[in-house]
Structures are given as C-alpha cells and as structure tokens.
Design an enzyme around this catalytic site. Structure first.
Site: not given
Length: 423
Positions: A14, A17-18, A41-42, A222, A303
C-alpha cells in the site's frame, strides 16, 4: 532507462507503487506483474477517475505499453474479467494484455479453504484477505495446481473435478458445505473462453522483446516485510514480493535488471496482524490514517499507521539491492505540526540499525526517534526538490543519509502528475 527497471514495496504494501509504475510505463514498452494475486492492489488517479488494479499491470493505462501477467501470479478469472470489463467501459483497449500460460488459477475451493484455515487458526489469525492466494500457492508447490495452459485446455474438467472432490472431503470433515463440481466447471469454462485470447508463452515473448531492446517495467505486488522468506513470518503473503520474485515470476534473469526502485510512504502503514515497530495506536495514528485515506484497496480495512522506520527501510534496501527510493505522501505527512522519524533501535541499552523479522528480538527493541517540523503547505504542484519547503528537504535529506540510497521520486499529492522526479 535500463532494459528492465523494477518497482518494489519496502514495507507492508500500500505504498503507492502504482503511481511510480504509471510514470515509468510512459517510457516503457512493457509492464509486467510478477507475483501475488488479487490480494494486492495498485490505485492510480487519472483525470479524476480512480483505477484500482488487482491483477492487471497498471501500466496498461499507457496504451502503447504491453501489459503482461507473469507466470508467478495466481489468477482469479472472475476478478480478472471484471478488471478487463472496467477498462473497456472507461474507453481503454485490452488488446495489449497478455497472460502467462504458466500462471496458476485460483479456484473456488482455494477461497473456501483460505477462510477455513483462518477460522481454524483461532487466536493466531494471520489476517489473510481470504482471496484464496495461500491455498493456490500451496497447490502450485504441491504440484496439484491448475495452470492457465490447463485452464484453457481439454484437461481442465478432469483436473478441476479431481481437485474439487479432494477438497470436498476436507470441507465435509469440518462440517462445511461441499462444492458443486458441475456448476463450478461450467462457470469456469465460460471464463476460459473469454480469457483464452490473451494467453501466450510470456517467457518467450519477454525475451524476444529484450532482444529487440524494448524497455520493461516489472511491477512488484505487496512488499518486502510481507515476503514469505524475508518478511514478518507468519504474518506474510504466500509469495516473494522481493527482487527474487521478479526473476522467478517473469523468467527475466538478473543481468537484464537495471534500476530497482523501493517505494515507501513518508510514514508507515500496515494491514493485518504482526509486529509494527513504529505504530502509533493513538490520536497521531488516527490522524495519519484519515489524512492519508489509509483504507485497503482490496479489503477496505483500516490500516494501522505510524512513523517512518528507517531501520526497516535499510533492511529492505539491502534485501532488494535498491538503487533508488520513491517516497509518497509527502503532502500527507506535511500536514502535521511535528513529524517523527525512527533513525535506529535501542537494544540492550545500545543503538542499532539491525532489523530482524524475529519477533522476540523486535520485542526487545525500542524505536529511537528524531523530530522534524511539519506544516509543508500545498506542495502538490511543485516539480523540483529545490522548490520544496526547507522542512520537507531536511526530512528527505535525513532519510537518504541514514539509508544511503538516493530518493528519485517524491509523491506530492494523489493525482498521477503530483510527482517530483530526479532520476
């Protein structure tokens, strides 16, 4: 840009990275997802539209980029088809999508087994996303998995029927409802018809592209501290989201890899159980969560949030051989009046930079913090590091000094263009 550049998470996932992948893909010919499944998920914001990718490489948003799902990925066909349809509905072509024939298929019994195993762990829950990832990898290494090449072949029904029967024995033993093999096989044959056109031998394809000097970006899923070997075991994922997983999940040898970018936030966050050294289970942690919208892309779970841990970051730099850092959410941390940075641990009365995934060792450690001034103001439109407020520059400089890896990207806002690049 080297032939193959890699983007990896440095902490618990999280990290954003996207956004970095999206930027690098603008100048790349190929974008490859190498490991994990739809437990990751990105998220990328494009012109006010949010795209959340769980299986498809986020580089697909750049229409000239080939998007490859590599052999190291475990694929839920239903989820993948949903992502394909979402892209089509938003005007994107998927003619540039390719799926490895060696990737593994997640079946309904994997998802059901994932939930059952977590239930049986009772007080020792891992915090799995219950997407069937772990059981799918278990079948892969037990050599009972269904590869994509099997999924689209005439062998699928026999393989599926045998595996469903085997798993039904376990479900029956624990008083769970047994799966209907006929219904599942019929449904998944339809999925296979839709996905067949995208399936290729991606190893051969990738190496042909390398021979043509095409530029490739490998997308990590991840992050380092969730790695099955190098993470906080057992509170980890079921694959290698570190640099080794890039090679084994794509078929790309180390000699082709150039830059290895480690992505992090200007603070730390984590979903699930396990040690989290710099967690702020207090008002500060709550504030960071709300400012950073820290809720899981896949699970929507809140989170756990805390200060940036440079001991853990240095560990990630070593394990992955990082050549550059990409730090996101500088705008978020800059909204606080005061910011703390973990620059070491105290262990047995001495300062150390040694990180370990051994929980007993971590319990004996206390984070050592340095405090910085916040209140960066609006930095979303700043395009050079020199233009940043002095407080922000001091914070970034200290990170580089301790970790000894240069910061190449600085995320200054949620939009894909809110990014300072100093490659």
């Amino acid at each position: 840009m080297s032939k193959v550049n890699v983007v990896l998470g440095t902490f618990y996932g999280d990290e954003g990275k996207g956004k970095i992948i999206d930027y690098l893909s603008e100048n790349a010919d190929v974008s490859i997802r190498c490991t994990g499944g739809n437990n990751a998920g990105h998220t990328i914001n494009v012109d006010g539209k949010k795209f959340a990718f769980h299986l498809i490489p986020s580089g697909i948003l750049n229409r000239e980029t080939k998007a490859i799902i590599g052999n190291g990925v475990v694929i839920d066909p239903k989820v993948l088809i949903g992502e394909i349809e979402n892209l089509k509905q938003n005007g994107y072509t998927v003619d540039n999508l390719f799926i490895s024939d060696k990737a593994q298929i997640i079946m309904p019994y994997h998802i059901m087994m994932d939930k059952l195993q977590e239930e049986l762990r009772a007080e020792r829950k891992i915090g799995t996303t219950a997407r069937g990832i772990g059981p799918a990898y278990t079948d892969k290494f037990e050599r009972a998995g269904i590869r994509v090449e099997d999924f689209i072949s005439n062998n699928f029904e026999e393989l599926a029927r045998n595996n469903i029967a085997k798993n039904n024995k376990t479900f029956k033993m624990y008083g769970k409802e047994e799966l209907n093999a006929d219904k599942i096989i019929k449904e998944y044959k339809e999925y296979a018809k839709i996905l067949r056109r995208y399936v290729v031998d991606t190893v051969d394809m990738i190496h042909e592209l390398l021979e043509e000097n095409k530029k490739i970006v490998c997308e990590g899923a991840q992050a380092t501290l969730l790695d099955i070997d190098f993470g906080n075991y057992p509170f980890v994922t079921s694959s290698n989201p570190t640099i080794g997983g890039i090679c084994t999940g794509s078929g790309i040898g180390p000699k082709y890899i150039g830059e290895v970018y480690g992505v992090l936030k200007a603070y730390s966050s984590k979903v699930g159980e396990g040690m989290f050294m710099t967690e702020q289970n207090n008002e500060i942690g709550d504030t960071i969560r709300e400012l950073g919208h820290e809720y899981g892309t896949t699970t929507k779970r809140p989170r756990r949030c805390g200060w940036l841990d440079l001991v853990a970051l240095k560990y990630a730099a070593r394990v992955n051989g990082l050549t550059g850092l990409a730090i996101n959410h500088m705008d978020t941390i800059g909204k606080l009046d005061k910011i703390k940075l973990c620059v070491g641990y105290e262990h047995n009365g001495e300062k150390t930079m040694r990180f370990s995934t051994n929980n007993e060792y971590l319990k004996e450690c206390t984070p050592i913090y340095e405090e910085f001034e916040g209140n960066f103001g609006d930095i979303s439109n700043i395009k050079t590091r020199e233009e940043l407020p002095e407080n922000a520059k001091l914070y970034l400089n200290r990170i580089e000094e301790v970790v000894n890896v240069p910061i190449k990207f600085i995320g200054t806002g949620a939009d894909r263009n809110s990014l300072i690049v100093s490659e």
